[in-house]
Design a protein around this motif. Structure first.
Motif, mmCIF file in Angstrom:
data_model
loop_
_atom_site.group_PDB
_atom_site.id
_atom_site.type_symbol
_atom_site.label_atom_id
_atom_site.label_comp_id
_atom_site.label_asym_id
_atom_site.label_seq_id
_atom_site.Cartn_x
_atom_site.Cartn_y
_atom_site.Cartn_z
ATOM 1 N N ILE A 11 46.003 -1.438 22.567
ATOM 2 C CA ILE A 11 45.513 -2.823 22.606
ATOM 3 C C ILE A 11 46.296 -3.715 23.562
ATOM 4 O O ILE A 11 45.712 -4.444 24.355
ATOM 5 N N GLU A 12 47.596 -3.661 23.529
ATOM 6 C CA GLU A 12 48.396 -4.528 24.406
ATOM 7 C C GLU A 12 48.110 -4.224 25.879
ATOM 8 O O GLU A 12 47.904 -5.143 26.685
ATOM 9 N N SER A 13 48.058 -2.962 26.230
ATOM 10 C CA SER A 13 47.774 -2.574 27.620
ATOM 11 C C SER A 13 46.361 -2.992 28.023
ATOM 12 O O SER A 13 46.138 -3.445 29.154
ATOM 13 N N MET A 14 45.401 -2.826 27.112
ATOM 14 C CA MET A 14 44.021 -3.224 27.382
ATOM 15 C C MET A 14 43.951 -4.721 27.659
ATOM 16 O O MET A 14 43.325 -5.155 28.630
ATOM 17 N N GLN A 15 44.609 -5.493 26.811
ATOM 18 C CA GLN A 15 44.563 -6.952 26.945
ATOM 19 C C GLN A 15 45.212 -7.398 28.249
ATOM 20 O O GLN A 15 44.683 -8.256 28.953
ATOM 21 N N GLN A 16 46.313 -6.796 28.633
ATOM 22 C CA GLN A 16 46.980 -7.146 29.888
ATOM 23 C C GLN A 16 46.098 -6.818 31.085
ATOM 24 O O GLN A 16 46.019 -7.606 32.033
ATOM 25 N N LEU A 17 45.443 -5.690 31.048
ATOM 26 C CA LEU A 17 44.569 -5.276 32.141
ATOM 27 C C LEU A 17 43.373 -6.223 32.272
ATOM 28 O O LEU A 17 43.047 -6.693 33.363
ATOM 29 N N ILE A 18 42.745 -6.536 31.159
ATOM 30 C CA ILE A 18 41.608 -7.467 31.160
ATOM 31 C C ILE A 18 42.056 -8.846 31.621
ATOM 32 O O ILE A 18 41.393 -9.487 32.446
ATOM 33 N N GLN A 19 43.183 -9.309 31.122
ATOM 34 C CA GLN A 19 43.680 -10.642 31.451
ATOM 35 C C GLN A 19 43.964 -10.785 32.949
ATOM 36 O O GLN A 19 43.724 -11.842 33.539
ATOM 37 N N GLN A 20 44.421 -9.720 33.558
ATOM 38 C CA GLN A 20 44.699 -9.719 35.003
ATOM 39 C C GLN A 20 43.448 -10.134 35.794
ATOM 40 O O GLN A 20 43.528 -10.916 36.733
ATOM 41 N N ARG A 30 39.872 -11.643 26.931
ATOM 42 C CA ARG A 30 39.750 -11.102 25.572
ATOM 43 C C ARG A 30 41.096 -11.289 24.889
ATOM 44 O O ARG A 30 42.137 -10.947 25.451
ATOM 45 N N THR A 31 41.056 -11.826 23.697
ATOM 46 C CA THR A 31 42.288 -11.993 22.935
ATOM 47 C C THR A 31 42.653 -10.669 22.261
ATOM 48 O O THR A 31 41.804 -9.784 22.095
ATOM 49 N N VAL A 32 43.889 -10.574 21.852
ATOM 50 C CA VAL A 32 44.321 -9.402 21.098
ATOM 51 C C VAL A 32 43.498 -9.311 19.815
ATOM 52 O O VAL A 32 43.047 -8.230 19.425
ATOM 53 N N LYS A 33 43.240 -10.437 19.179
ATOM 54 C CA LYS A 33 42.431 -10.469 17.956
ATOM 55 C C LYS A 33 41.044 -9.887 18.215
ATOM 56 O O LYS A 33 40.550 -9.062 17.446
ATOM 57 N N SER A 34 40.409 -10.303 19.299
ATOM 58 C CA SER A 34 39.079 -9.797 19.637
ATOM 59 C C SER A 34 39.117 -8.294 19.905
ATOM 60 O O SER A 34 38.229 -7.550 19.454
ATOM 61 N N LEU A 35 40.118 -7.834 20.614
ATOM 62 C CA LEU A 35 40.244 -6.401 20.885
ATOM 63 C C LEU A 35 40.461 -5.612 19.596
ATOM 64 O O LEU A 35 39.894 -4.532 19.427
ATOM 65 N N LEU A 60 23.827 -5.037 21.314
ATOM 66 C CA LEU A 60 23.229 -6.364 21.192
ATOM 67 C C LEU A 60 21.956 -6.360 20.358
ATOM 68 O O LEU A 60 21.644 -7.335 19.683
ATOM 69 N N TRP A 61 21.206 -5.260 20.434
ATOM 70 C CA TRP A 61 19.934 -5.161 19.730
ATOM 71 C C TRP A 61 19.567 -3.689 19.656
ATOM 72 O O TRP A 61 20.229 -2.856 20.279
ATOM 73 N N LYS A 62 18.498 -3.346 18.970
ATOM 74 C CA LYS A 62 18.168 -1.931 18.784
ATOM 75 C C LYS A 62 17.851 -1.211 20.088
ATOM 76 O O LYS A 62 17.949 0.012 20.158
ATOM 77 N N ASP A 63 17.507 -1.952 21.137
ATOM 78 C CA ASP A 63 17.200 -1.322 22.423
ATOM 79 C C ASP A 63 18.153 -1.739 23.536
ATOM 80 O O ASP A 63 17.935 -1.408 24.692
ATOM 81 N N LEU A 64 19.225 -2.473 23.214
ATOM 82 C CA LEU A 64 20.076 -3.044 24.257
ATOM 83 C C LEU A 64 21.553 -3.015 23.879
ATOM 84 O O LEU A 64 21.944 -3.499 22.815
ATOM 85 N N ALA A 65 22.355 -2.440 24.772
ATOM 86 C CA ALA A 65 23.809 -2.463 24.644
ATOM 87 C C ALA A 65 24.382 -3.033 25.934
ATOM 88 O O ALA A 65 23.725 -3.018 26.974
ATOM 89 N N GLU A 66 25.590 -3.539 25.851
ATOM 90 C CA GLU A 66 26.229 -4.141 27.020
ATOM 91 C C GLU A 66 27.577 -3.496 27.284
ATOM 92 O O GLU A 66 28.369 -3.287 26.358
ATOM 93 N N ILE A 67 27.844 -3.215 28.553
ATOM 94 C CA ILE A 67 29.180 -2.799 28.968
ATOM 95 C C ILE A 67 29.968 -4.080 29.197
ATOM 96 O O ILE A 67 29.556 -4.944 29.968
ATOM 97 N N ARG A 68 31.073 -4.203 28.497
ATOM 98 C CA ARG A 68 31.913 -5.405 28.577
ATOM 99 C C ARG A 68 33.332 -5.040 28.993
ATOM 100 O O ARG A 68 33.816 -3.941 28.726
ATOM 101 N N SER A 69 33.971 -6.011 29.614
ATOM 102 C CA SER A 69 35.407 -5.917 29.905
ATOM 103 C C SER A 69 35.786 -4.648 30.654
ATOM 104 O O SER A 69 36.803 -4.025 30.367
ATOM 105 N N LEU A 70 34.979 -4.276 31.640
ATOM 106 C CA LEU A 70 35.310 -3.118 32.474
ATOM 107 C C LEU A 70 36.396 -3.538 33.459
ATOM 108 O O LEU A 70 36.188 -4.404 34.303
ATOM 109 N N ALA A 71 37.557 -2.933 33.304
ATOM 110 C CA ALA A 71 38.690 -3.252 34.169
ATOM 111 C C ALA A 71 39.452 -1.980 34.493
ATOM 112 O O ALA A 71 39.703 -1.159 33.613
#
Length: 162
Positions: A11-20, A30-35, A60-71
């Protein structure tokens, strides 16, 4: 390099990478809490025990997903890390029977190479009214909506029309 589901120790490494990337306006922070709350939806790329890439798949829905926070760490750009993360998440969406995988992005060429197609944001009401409405960029969003159609897309469209 290994692609695997994220663990709490990441989590810490993920958050640092996203925050960059969030600091330069290329993605939302993304906050640590959200992660922590969404840890099960994240996948990481790990090289020599170090997180070098991260991405999440949010349903997001039965036919839809989202890729988020790709870093991906800058030193690993151009080595296929992002591509492998996206392919893993698309495969995960297909395993769940999801018809479309969305990305809101500035990196259109990257996603085009992975068979994503530009769509109008207005064609994605489940995204707009679930998440976008709360975003500080809502009235002046400059990200491009792109969708990958999985093998379930035609089947889902047929059931919608019946």
């Amino acid at each position: 390099m290994e692609i695997r589901k994220a663990a709490s120790s990441d989590i810490e490494s993920m958050q640092q990478l996203i925050q960059q990337f969030a600091e330069i306006g290329l993605m939302l922070p993304r906050t640590v809490k959200s992660l922590c709350e969404h840890l099960q939806s994240f996948t990481v790329a790990v090289d020599n025990g170090r997180v070098i890439g991260v991405a999440g798949l949010h349903i997001l829905w039965k036919d839809l997903a989202e890729i988020r926070s790709l870093a991906v760490e800058p030193a690993s750009h151009g080595h296929g890390v992002g591509r492998q993360l996206v392919r893993q998440l698309v495969q995960e969406a297909e395993q769940l029977g999801i018809a479309q995988v969305l990305s809101l992005t500035y990196q259109t060429q990257f996603f085009e190479k992975l068979d994503f197609h530009v769509v109008r944001k207005e064609s994605l009401p489940h995204k707009v009214w679930k998440d976008c409405i709360y975003c500080k960029k809502f009235y002046h969003c400059d990200e491009v909506a792109m969708v990958y159609y999985t093998r379930y897309y035609d089947r889902f469209q047929a059931t919608k029309e019946a």
